[in-house]
Design a protein around this motif. Structure first.
Motif, PDB file in Angstrom:
ATOM      1  N   THR A 179      -4.299  -0.191 -48.718  1.00  0.00           N
ATOM      2  CA  THR A 179      -5.174   0.964 -48.958  1.00  0.00           C
ATOM      3  C   THR A 179      -6.623   0.514 -48.926  1.00  0.00           C
ATOM      4  O   THR A 179      -6.965  -0.510 -49.520  1.00  0.00           O
ATOM      5  N   ASP A 180      -7.470   1.267 -48.224  1.00  0.00           N
ATOM      6  CA  ASP A 180      -8.900   0.980 -48.214  1.00  0.00           C
ATOM      7  C   ASP A 180      -9.539   1.752 -49.363  1.00  0.00           C
ATOM      8  O   ASP A 180      -9.767   2.960 -49.255  1.00  0.00           O
TER       9      ASP A 180
ATOM     10  N   LEU B 273     -11.731   6.398 -52.139  1.00  0.00           N
ATOM     11  CA  LEU B 273     -12.573   6.939 -53.211  1.00  0.00           C
ATOM     12  C   LEU B 273     -13.757   7.711 -52.644  1.00  0.00           C
ATOM     13  O   LEU B 273     -14.256   8.649 -53.270  1.00  0.00           O
ATOM     14  N   GLY B 274     -14.201   7.332 -51.436  1.00  0.00           N
ATOM     15  CA  GLY B 274     -15.279   8.072 -50.782  1.00  0.00           C
ATOM     16  C   GLY B 274     -14.869   9.497 -50.472  1.00  0.00           C
ATOM     17  O   GLY B 274     -15.621  10.448 -50.730  1.00  0.00           O
TER      18      GLY B 274
ATOM     19  N   ASP C  25      -4.081  -3.689 -53.940  1.00  0.00           N
ATOM     20  CA  ASP C  25      -4.803  -4.901 -53.533  1.00  0.00           C
ATOM     21  C   ASP C  25      -4.122  -6.155 -54.084  1.00  0.00           C
ATOM     22  O   ASP C  25      -4.019  -7.174 -53.388  1.00  0.00           O
ATOM     23  N   LEU C  26      -3.692  -6.085 -55.336  1.00  0.00           N
ATOM     24  CA  LEU C  26      -3.023  -7.222 -55.961  1.00  0.00           C
ATOM     25  C   LEU C  26      -1.758  -7.582 -55.190  1.00  0.00           C
ATOM     26  O   LEU C  26      -1.490  -8.761 -54.912  1.00  0.00           O
ATOM     27  N   MET C  27      -0.977  -6.574 -54.824  1.00  0.00           N
ATOM     28  CA  MET C  27       0.246  -6.814 -54.047  1.00  0.00           C
ATOM     29  C   MET C  27      -0.082  -7.352 -52.660  1.00  0.00           C
ATOM     30  O   MET C  27       0.635  -8.206 -52.123  1.00  0.00           O
TER      31      MET C  27
ATOM     32  N   GLY D  22      -5.838   3.014 -44.448  1.00  0.00           N
ATOM     33  CA  GLY D  22      -5.637   1.571 -44.592  1.00  0.00           C
ATOM     34  C   GLY D  22      -6.710   0.716 -43.970  1.00  0.00           C
ATOM     35  O   GLY D  22      -6.576  -0.507 -43.891  1.00  0.00           O
ATOM     36  N   PHE D  23      -7.754   1.305 -43.494  1.00  0.00           N
ATOM     37  CA  PHE D  23      -8.750   0.689 -42.612  1.00  0.00           C
ATOM     38  C   PHE D  23      -9.020  -0.804 -42.841  1.00  0.00           C
ATOM     39  O   PHE D  23      -8.490  -1.651 -42.129  1.00  0.00           O
TER      40      PHE D  23
END
Length: 432
Positions: A133-134, A139-140, A165-167, A384-385
């Motif tokens: 996930t980007d 959030l933007g 992000d952690l994963m 997912g960018f």
């Protein structure tokens, strides 16, 4: 006044806009002058050897963006994760259960869908691409939706993205490391041990942590074959997160120091007295003692990470040549896997795992959040960018596969973002 003036630096909309601009420039640059684009980013600038093995690293701008700047970005991500674990939405099993479980669904289902569609093919290694996930883009878009969604949804999506992000870091460390050079890795781990001991011993100097983190840990991880971004997260977890003095003590000390400055109150000269300079230095030192070093570094790095590092990364990685031949790739397993993973797998995985957790009575929806909100946020998580492009370069050695995957990421992320925005805009508040 000053902080309000610069509040836009921390706005997710600003980061998202810069990311779009950088990606657009990269696409235009690569399609108008492809040879120039490749030469600027990929021509070798110099070669570096660690001295522990025969491995030689060829350094170019692309590698600087992907291995050095992104390591700093992941250091920032690591600071966010640690803060959330200590005193945020991941700080207790009750708080962490829902976003982490939702993130798990948003990782497993997209990766599974991609793998099924590419099983037995040389492209099967790309299963990690649609699981990311980007957070800047997600959030933007949520910020653009504005007050039509509850604040708790932003908190949920932020915690979910951080869990994601952690994963992703774990997956990169375990599955996208081709060869490990043990000597270099041991030096990097020794650097982390030094930082950990320093933390426990009360060392708070930023220079100490940055020096050891860069000179020993980052360089050693880069040379070891374990991706340097993992070093960024690991170093972040060694950063002190405890204040040296309480707020009561801080207020008492600063009040005394301010009273001590009374004799300089009417000094109108720009050149201060030695007494004033000495007192101001004491106030600065006490203020640092009262602050949380981890939070200070996170605040300082936020604009650097979102306004510089991520756009530079996009500029160096989003430059793919798009022509009519791309239409022939619409049924390519890479395209199908990424598109289905991001557009279908992400929202479905997040929805199903959230539903399961609540059905098991291990959690509940945040206040004001409806199931439509969860679905909308799930689609935003399908943007997912940045992370998807990053994993693409790790997953595929074939440049053609990289190009196809990146185009698929662009299209799928755009579709996911639009669908998520429409759903959230059309969703009525829970009290409506």
């Amino acid at each position: 006044m000053s902080s309000h003036k610069w509040h836009w630096l921390h706005s997710p909309i600003t980061g998202g806009v810069l990311l779009v601009i950088a990606a657009t420039i990269a696409l235009l640059w690569a399609n108008i002058a492809p040879e120039h684009y490749y030469a600027v980013w990929h021509n070798t600038l110099w070669e570096v050897s660690s001295g522990f093995s025969d491995k030689v690293n060829q350094i170019n701008l692309h590698k600087i963006a992907n291995e050095f700047l992104m390591a700093i970005f992941f250091f920032f991500i690591g600071l966010e994760i640690k803060r959330e674990l200590l005193d945020g939405e991941l700080s207790s099993p009750q708080k962490a259960a829902l976003p982490l479980f939702a993130a798990l669904g948003g990782v497993i289902l997209p990766a599974g869908i991609y793998y099924v569609l590419n099983a037995g093919l040389p492209t099967a290694n790309g299963w990690g691409i649609p699981m990311a996930t980007d957070i800047a883009f997600a959030l933007g878009v949520l910020a653009i939706v504005g007050s039509r969604v509850p604040v708790t949804l932003k908190v949920f999506l932020s915690a979910l993205a951080i869990g994601d992000d952690l994963m992703a870091v774990i997956v990169i460390a375990i599955f996208y490391t081709e060869q490990i050079f043990v000597n270099e890795l041991m030096v990097g781990l020794a650097g982390l041990v030094i930082l950990g001991i320093a933390n426990r011993s009360g060392v708070r100097s930023p220079l100490f942590y940055y020096s050891i983190g860069l000179v020993i840990v980052w360089i050693s991880f880069l040379a070891s074959g374990v991706h340097a971004t993992v070093a960024g997260v690991a170093v972040a977890f060694t950063i002190p997160s405890r204040r040296e003095i309480s707020m009561d003590s801080y207020l008492d000390q600063t009040k005394a120091l301010l009273n001590d400055l009374e004799i300089d109150r009417h000094c109108e000269k720009d050149v201060l007295t030695k007494h004033a300079i000495k007192t101001l230095k004491k106030i600065k030192a006490v203020s640092f003692q009262a602050a949380n070093p981890l939070q200070l570094k996170e605040e300082a790095l936020h604009p650097i990470a979102t306004l510089f590092i991520v756009p530079v990364f996009a500029l160096g990685n989003a430059g793919v040549i798009i022509d009519s031949s791309m239409l022939n790739e619409l049924t390519n397993p890479i395209v199908l896997g990424i598109a289905a993973g991001l557009v279908i797998g992400k929202p479905l995985g997040i929805f199903l795992f959230t539903k399961l957790l609540i059905a098991l009575k291990w959690g509940s929806l945040p206040t004001g959040v409806t199931w439509s909100h969860v679905i909308g946020a799930g689609f935003l998580a399908g943007i997912g960018f940045t992370m998807s492009l990053f994993i693409t370069d790790l997953a595929f050695a074939d440049p053609q596969h990289q190009v196809i995957a990146k185009v698929a990421v662009f299209v799928a992320s755009l579709i996911s973002g639009i669908i998520g925005y429409i759903i959230l805009v059309r969703t009525k508040p829970i009290d409506a």
